[in-house]
Motif scaffolding. Structure first.
Motif: not given
Length: 163
Positions: A2-6, A85-93, A71-82
């Protein structure tokens, strides 16, 4: 897969490779004692402590600035991880996973050392590129992948008869 696992695999692999190379170059190769090591006529291993963000912008010498960047790095990482997880394509994920892993790797450095350990330096014909690390390269590759996914892959999917 799955894109999420990748995306998760890309993030974890980036974090592990980034931290492993930094630990090796700093503690085993002992770049601090060696100084500049010329590997090829266009590539050196050097030690640069980046107390700022990309390209050394916004240098932070105090503890407040350091922890704000963590803190900024952690917040960015969390937002990007979400987002990954919601990405539709393998490349985006995977691209987002690379960015998340890179941000996490640099946040680990800031937390431990107070700065990001950069050590890869390419140069040629009088041109000197910025000194960077695996996390930085992963972030750039991730951004390139996102741009490609957004402008090329998405356009192909939206164009009838071009799938």
């Amino acid at each position: 897969m799955t894109p999420q696992r990748a995306g998760v695999i890309a993030a974890l692999a980036t974090l592990v490779v980034d931290q492993a190379t930094k630990l090796w170059v700093y503690h085993i190769f002992d770049i601090a004692a060696r100084g500049v090591v010329e590997v090829t006529p266009f590539f050196n291993i050097v030690l640069v402590w980046n107390r700022g963000v990309s390209y050394g912008l916004f240098q932070q010498d105090g503890a407040l600035g350091r922890w704000l960047l963590v803190g900024l790095s952690v917040i960015a990482a969390i937002v990007l991880a979400v987002w990954a997880w919601r990405a539709r394509t393998l490349l985006a994920s995977v691209s987002l996973g690379l960015i998340v892993g890179g941000a996490a790797g640099n946040a680990v450095d800031r937390s431990i050392y107070g700065a990001v350990l950069d050590f890869l330096h390419f140069h040629a014909a009088g041109f000197s590129w910025y000194v960077f690390n695996v996390a930085d390269a992963a972030i750039v590759a991730g951004v390139a992948g996102l741009l490609y996914d957004s402008f090329v892959v998405e356009r192909r999917q939206d164009t009838p008869g071009e799938n």
